[in-house]
Design a protein around this motif. Structure first.
Motif, PDB file in Angstrom:
ATOM      1  N   LEU A   8      88.055 141.272 128.078  1.00 25.31           N
ATOM      2  CA  LEU A   8      88.149 139.876 128.579  1.00 25.31           C
ATOM      3  C   LEU A   8      87.465 139.124 129.091  1.00 25.31           C
ATOM      4  N   GLY A   9      85.600 139.279 129.025  1.00 32.07           N
ATOM      5  CA  GLY A   9      84.871 138.241 128.647  1.00 32.07           C
ATOM      6  C   GLY A   9      85.025 137.563 127.981  1.00 32.07           C
ATOM      7  N   ARG A  10      85.258 138.021 126.451  1.00 34.16           N
ATOM      8  CA  ARG A  10      85.562 137.043 124.846  1.00 34.16           C
ATOM      9  C   ARG A  10      86.758 136.121 125.196  1.00 34.16           C
ATOM     10  N   ALA A  11      87.470 136.821 125.941  1.00 26.17           N
ATOM     11  CA  ALA A  11      88.968 135.873 126.548  1.00 26.17           C
ATOM     12  C   ALA A  11      88.906 134.689 127.186  1.00 26.17           C
ATOM     13  N   VAL A  12      87.304 134.945 127.832  1.00 25.53           N
ATOM     14  CA  VAL A  12      86.918 133.500 129.700  1.00 25.53           C
ATOM     15  C   VAL A  12      86.545 132.651 128.771  1.00 25.53           C
ATOM     16  N   PHE A  26      98.307 131.567 119.625  1.00 27.18           N
ATOM     17  CA  PHE A  26      97.973 132.137 121.149  1.00 27.18           C
ATOM     18  C   PHE A  26      98.618 131.534 122.128  1.00 27.18           C
ATOM     19  N   THR A  27      99.145 129.813 121.657  1.00 24.61           N
ATOM     20  CA  THR A  27     100.186 129.563 122.745  1.00 24.61           C
ATOM     21  C   THR A  27     101.353 130.157 123.097  1.00 24.61           C
ATOM     22  N   VAL A  28     101.964 130.138 121.715  1.00 27.50           N
ATOM     23  CA  VAL A  28     103.142 131.473 121.649  1.00 27.50           C
ATOM     24  C   VAL A  28     103.115 132.651 122.210  1.00 27.50           C
ATOM     25  N   ARG A  29     102.042 133.073 121.701  1.00 29.16           N
ATOM     26  CA  ARG A  29     101.617 134.542 122.541  1.00 29.16           C
ATOM     27  C   ARG A  29     101.691 134.325 124.050  1.00 29.16           C
ATOM     28  N   ALA A  30     101.048 133.203 124.808  1.00 25.33           N
ATOM     29  CA  ALA A  30     101.125 133.109 126.065  1.00 25.33           C
ATOM     30  C   ALA A  30     101.445 132.657 127.174  1.00 25.33           C
ATOM     31  N   ILE A  31     102.953 132.370 126.070  1.00 27.85           N
ATOM     32  CA  ILE A  31     104.140 131.477 126.973  1.00 27.85           C
ATOM     33  C   ILE A  31     104.804 132.431 126.942  1.00 27.85           C
ATOM     34  N   LEU A  32     104.659 133.495 125.917  1.00 30.39           N
ATOM     35  CA  LEU A  32     106.252 134.764 125.986  1.00 30.39           C
ATOM     36  C   LEU A  32     105.579 135.384 126.771  1.00 30.39           C
ATOM     37  N   TYR A  33     103.768 135.923 127.087  1.00 32.62           N
ATOM     38  CA  TYR A  33     103.455 137.138 128.107  1.00 32.62           C
ATOM     39  C   TYR A  33     103.962 136.144 129.399  1.00 32.62           C
ATOM     40  N   GLY A  34     103.877 135.005 129.783  1.00 32.35           N
ATOM     41  CA  GLY A  34     103.569 134.107 131.248  1.00 32.35           C
ATOM     42  C   GLY A  34     105.255 134.159 131.496  1.00 32.35           C
ATOM     43  N   ALA A  35     106.111 134.250 130.221  1.00 34.99           N
ATOM     44  CA  ALA A  35     107.253 134.778 130.959  1.00 34.99           C
ATOM     45  C   ALA A  35     107.761 135.590 130.847  1.00 34.99           C
ATOM     46  N   GLY A  36     107.478 137.130 130.495  1.00 31.10           N
ATOM     47  CA  GLY A  36     107.845 138.284 130.667  1.00 31.10           C
ATOM     48  C   GLY A  36     106.790 138.881 131.800  1.00 31.10           C
ATOM     49  N   LEU A  37     105.894 137.685 132.487  1.00 29.25           N
ATOM     50  CA  LEU A  37     105.367 138.811 133.629  1.00 29.25           C
ATOM     51  C   LEU A  37     106.008 137.699 135.404  1.00 29.25           C
ATOM     52  N   VAL A  56     102.240 142.159 139.618  1.00 26.38           N
ATOM     53  CA  VAL A  56     102.379 141.713 138.049  1.00 26.38           C
ATOM     54  C   VAL A  56     101.964 140.431 138.709  1.00 26.38           C
ATOM     55  N   ALA A  57     102.301 139.601 139.362  1.00 25.81           N
ATOM     56  CA  ALA A  57     102.112 138.159 139.481  1.00 25.81           C
ATOM     57  C   ALA A  57     101.055 137.500 139.375  1.00 25.81           C
ATOM     58  N   VAL A  62      95.681 134.384 135.693  1.00 25.14           N
ATOM     59  CA  VAL A  62      94.406 135.565 135.082  1.00 25.14           C
ATOM     60  C   VAL A  62      94.483 134.939 133.460  1.00 25.14           C
ATOM     61  N   LEU A  63      96.211 134.906 133.283  1.00 21.83           N
ATOM     62  CA  LEU A  63      96.743 134.096 132.003  1.00 21.83           C
ATOM     63  C   LEU A  63      96.576 132.750 131.563  1.00 21.83           C
ATOM     64  N   GLY A  64      96.948 132.172 132.968  1.00 23.60           N
ATOM     65  CA  GLY A  64      95.964 130.401 133.020  1.00 23.60           C
ATOM     66  C   GLY A  64      94.288 130.111 132.472  1.00 23.60           C
ATOM     67  N   ILE A  65      93.937 130.906 133.150  1.00 23.06           N
ATOM     68  CA  ILE A  65      92.570 130.898 133.369  1.00 23.06           C
ATOM     69  C   ILE A  65      91.795 131.156 131.355  1.00 23.06           C
ATOM     70  N   VAL A  66      92.431 132.342 131.026  1.00 24.00           N
ATOM     71  CA  VAL A  66      91.876 132.359 129.371  1.00 24.00           C
ATOM     72  C   VAL A  66      92.871 131.362 128.388  1.00 24.00           C
ATOM     73  N   MET A  67      93.984 130.739 128.866  1.00 21.34           N
ATOM     74  CA  MET A  67      94.821 129.784 128.694  1.00 21.34           C
ATOM     75  C   MET A  67      93.433 128.372 128.626  1.00 21.34           C
TER      76      MET A  67
END
Length: 155
Positions: A8-12, A26-37, A56-57, A62-67
């Motif tokens: 997580l530290g490396r991700a941020v 990474f962007t495609v995966r983040a969009i899919l993870y975000g939609a799933g969440l 869950v929300a 957190v996903l936004g900060i990583v993005m």
């Protein structure tokens, strides 16, 4: 430190560079993870499980900060500072301004503002998703590895 916290530290971490290929993946995966969440959170809330839905929300910011950190690394690959990311955040925040109140009295201003927002957003997408990074080392470090390709780009 546990491996999960280290990862997580490396991700941020916004230092370094990320290639356009790796950033697109990474962007495609983040969009899919975000939609799933988001879907899971709505489903849990509909079932009446509000606390699990809120937990869950919480993954969405957190996903936004990583993005944001990954986008800063992508801008570094283009030899741009992360200040451009703050400009993009400002343009996106401007989209929440009540421009409809000004539309009747100042239509030219509203149209000009919307066109400027659209133009900046289009430039930002092209800059981060479509253009290749600067060849060779730049002020942010050595060239990024092309994830999945296993080699450094040619200099």
């Amino acid at each position: 430190m546990t491996p999960v916290l280290r990862r997580l530290g490396r991700a941020v971490d916004s230092r370094g560079r990320i290639s356009s290929y790796a950033y697109r993946r990474f962007t495609v995966r983040a969009i899919l993870y975000g939609a799933g969440l988001l879907c899971l959170s709505i489903w849990l809330a509909a079932l009446g499980a509000r606390m699990p839905a809120m937990i869950v929300a919480f993954g969405l910011p957190v996903l936004g900060i990583v993005m944001l950190a990954a986008t800063a690394r992508r801008l570094h690959d283009r030899d741009r500072t992360a200040g451009w990311l703050m400009a993009w955040v400002g343009v996106q925040a401007l989209g929440f301004a009540p421009l409809d109140r000004l539309a009747d009295s100042e239509p030219v201003l509203v149209i000009a503002l919307l066109l400027a927002m659209l133009g900046f957003s289009a430039w930002f997408v092209i800059e981060t998703l479509l253009r290749e990074g600067t060849p060779g080392p730049n002020r942010f470090g050595p060239p990024a590895l092309r994830e999945g390709r296993g080699r450094r780009p040619e200099v």
